[in-house]
Design a protein around this motif. Sequence first.
Motif, PDB file in Angstrom:
ATOM      1  N   GLY A  93      -6.941  -6.832   0.562  1.00 32.27           N
ATOM      2  CA  GLY A  93      -7.771  -5.670   0.285  1.00 32.27           C
ATOM      3  C   GLY A  93      -7.250  -4.385   0.898  1.00 32.27           C
ATOM      4  O   GLY A  93      -7.728  -3.298   0.571  1.00 32.27           O
ATOM      5  N   GLY A  94      -6.275  -4.504   1.785  1.00 28.75           N
ATOM      6  CA  GLY A  94      -5.659  -3.310   2.340  1.00 28.75           C
ATOM      7  C   GLY A  94      -6.058  -3.016   3.772  1.00 28.75           C
ATOM      8  O   GLY A  94      -7.054  -3.537   4.284  1.00 28.75           O
ATOM      9  N   LEU A 136      -3.423   9.529   7.997  1.00 29.24           N
ATOM     10  CA  LEU A 136      -2.860   8.559   7.051  1.00 29.24           C
ATOM     11  C   LEU A 136      -3.944   8.214   6.035  1.00 29.24           C
ATOM     12  O   LEU A 136      -4.907   7.531   6.350  1.00 29.24           O
ATOM     13  CB  LEU A 136      -2.439   7.288   7.772  1.00 29.24           C
ATOM     14  N   GLN A 193       0.559  10.828   4.397  1.00 30.26           N
ATOM     15  CA  GLN A 193       0.279  11.432   5.688  1.00 30.26           C
ATOM     16  C   GLN A 193       0.300  12.943   5.508  1.00 30.26           C
ATOM     17  O   GLN A 193       1.349  13.527   5.218  1.00 30.26           O
ATOM     18  CB  GLN A 193       1.281  11.008   6.759  1.00 30.26           C
ATOM     19  N   PHE A 228      -1.868   4.911  16.242  1.00 30.14           N
ATOM     20  CA  PHE A 228      -2.867   4.688  15.196  1.00 30.14           C
ATOM     21  C   PHE A 228      -3.492   3.306  15.359  1.00 30.14           C
ATOM     22  O   PHE A 228      -2.802   2.311  15.562  1.00 30.14           O
ATOM     23  CB  PHE A 228      -2.219   4.737  13.803  1.00 30.14           C
ATOM     24  N   PHE A 273       4.222   7.144   2.473  1.00 29.36           N
ATOM     25  CA  PHE A 273       4.720   5.891   3.002  1.00 29.36           C
ATOM     26  C   PHE A 273       4.345   4.735   2.077  1.00 29.36           C
ATOM     27  O   PHE A 273       3.217   4.663   1.576  1.00 29.36           O
ATOM     28  CB  PHE A 273       4.109   5.593   4.377  1.00 29.36           C
ATOM     29  N   LEU A 282       6.596   4.386  11.648  1.00 29.30           N
ATOM     30  CA  LEU A 282       5.402   3.658  12.072  1.00 29.30           C
ATOM     31  C   LEU A 282       5.744   2.206  12.328  1.00 29.30           C
ATOM     32  O   LEU A 282       6.265   1.508  11.449  1.00 29.30           O
ATOM     33  CB  LEU A 282       4.325   3.724  10.979  1.00 29.30           C
ATOM     34  N   GLN A 315       0.836  -1.192   0.000  1.00 30.97           N
ATOM     35  CA  GLN A 315       0.000   0.000   0.000  1.00 30.97           C
ATOM     36  C   GLN A 315       0.873   1.245   0.000  1.00 30.97           C
ATOM     37  O   GLN A 315       1.962   1.256   0.583  1.00 30.97           O
ATOM     38  CB  GLN A 315      -0.921   0.054   1.230  1.00 30.97           C
ATOM     39  N   PHE A 322      -6.694   2.940   8.280  1.00 33.07           N
ATOM     40  CA  PHE A 322      -6.198   3.523   9.515  1.00 33.07           C
ATOM     41  C   PHE A 322      -7.164   4.566  10.075  1.00 33.07           C
ATOM     42  O   PHE A 322      -7.846   5.270   9.316  1.00 33.07           O
ATOM     43  CB  PHE A 322      -4.829   4.183   9.288  1.00 33.07           C
ATOM     44  N   GLY A 323      -7.184   4.647  11.398  1.00 33.59           N
ATOM     45  CA  GLY A 323      -7.873   5.737  12.062  1.00 33.59           C
ATOM     46  C   GLY A 323      -7.063   7.014  11.957  1.00 33.59           C
ATOM     47  O   GLY A 323      -5.964   7.026  11.378  1.00 33.59           O
ATOM     48  N   SER A 324      -7.574   8.072  12.530  1.00 36.31           N
ATOM     49  CA  SER A 324      -6.936   9.383  12.375  1.00 36.31           C
ATOM     50  C   SER A 324      -5.847   9.650  13.415  1.00 36.31           C
ATOM     51  O   SER A 324      -5.222  10.699  13.390  1.00 36.31           O
ATOM     52  CB  SER A 324      -7.986  10.491  12.423  1.00 36.31           C
ATOM     53  N   TYR A 358      -3.916   0.359  -2.899  1.00 38.98           N
ATOM     54  CA  TYR A 358      -3.634  -1.021  -2.511  1.00 38.98           C
ATOM     55  C   TYR A 358      -3.167  -1.686  -3.791  1.00 38.98           C
ATOM     56  O   TYR A 358      -3.949  -1.854  -4.726  1.00 38.98           O
ATOM     57  CB  TYR A 358      -4.886  -1.685  -1.956  1.00 38.98           C
ATOM     58  N   PHE A 381       0.550   5.227   1.212  1.00 41.61           N
ATOM     59  CA  PHE A 381      -0.221   6.133   2.055  1.00 41.61           C
ATOM     60  C   PHE A 381       0.346   7.543   1.936  1.00 41.61           C
ATOM     61  O   PHE A 381       1.548   7.722   1.732  1.00 41.61           O
ATOM     62  CB  PHE A 381      -0.138   5.725   3.533  1.00 41.61           C
TER      63      PHE A 381
END
Lengths: 109, 113
Positions: free
Chosen positions: B100-101, A43, A37, B90, A86, B43, A33, B104-106, A48, A35
């Motif tokens: 499917g991936g 994020l 930020q 996070f 990322f 992360l 993936q 993430f939350g904020s 995908y 991302f």
Amino acid sequence: GIQVEQSPPDLILQEGANSTLRCNFSDSVNNLQWFHQNPWGQLINLFYIPSGTKQNGRLSATTVATERYSLLYISSSQTTDSGVYFCAVVKAGSEKLVFGKGTKLTVNP
Amino acid sequence: DTAVSQTPKYLVTQMGNDKSIKCEQNLGHDTMYWYKQDSKKFLKIMFSYNNKELIINETVPNRFSPKSPDKAHLNLHINSLELGDSAVYFCASSQLQGIGGYTFGSGTRLTVV
């Protein structure tokens, strides 16, 4: 564990320029993936893309799983593209999403 | 309708206190995760639960204890907070093995003073 290397670590562009971000990984992956930020810390999932090519507006991504790399293309960059990008992967047979250290992109007006 | 929601967004607390962060997902995913983002933006996974069962437990101090009352919720409790715990935490969710991936939350910005 799997290693994920992103390049370049920092990138400064003028608005309107194009750029390519690279992600190399050290093992076979089930999941990859990209991302973004944003400056507020959110994020955002861009793609995908465990293999193949996808496009979403000005952004596109290509993953060549057999050669263990992925590329993220940003065309006609805008100031809102600024932030950290990322790449993250899941090694085949694993559950863990492992992140690279990111590319910090700054787009100047 | 937020897919992965965390509360609180910001948490400022004193050393030695105990605090909790809550996470909920409405995507029907089987697996939930906690990640920590340090001051250098790196992360790293801390924990993963699949359908209420702990499946990943990285090298995390045992002051950190995740709890999953059901597959839609994963909370993080931290005892005896230390200055070094300051970070952004996070929550994320996915189908099994991330097919499917991940979503993430904020994030929750924790500051220990």
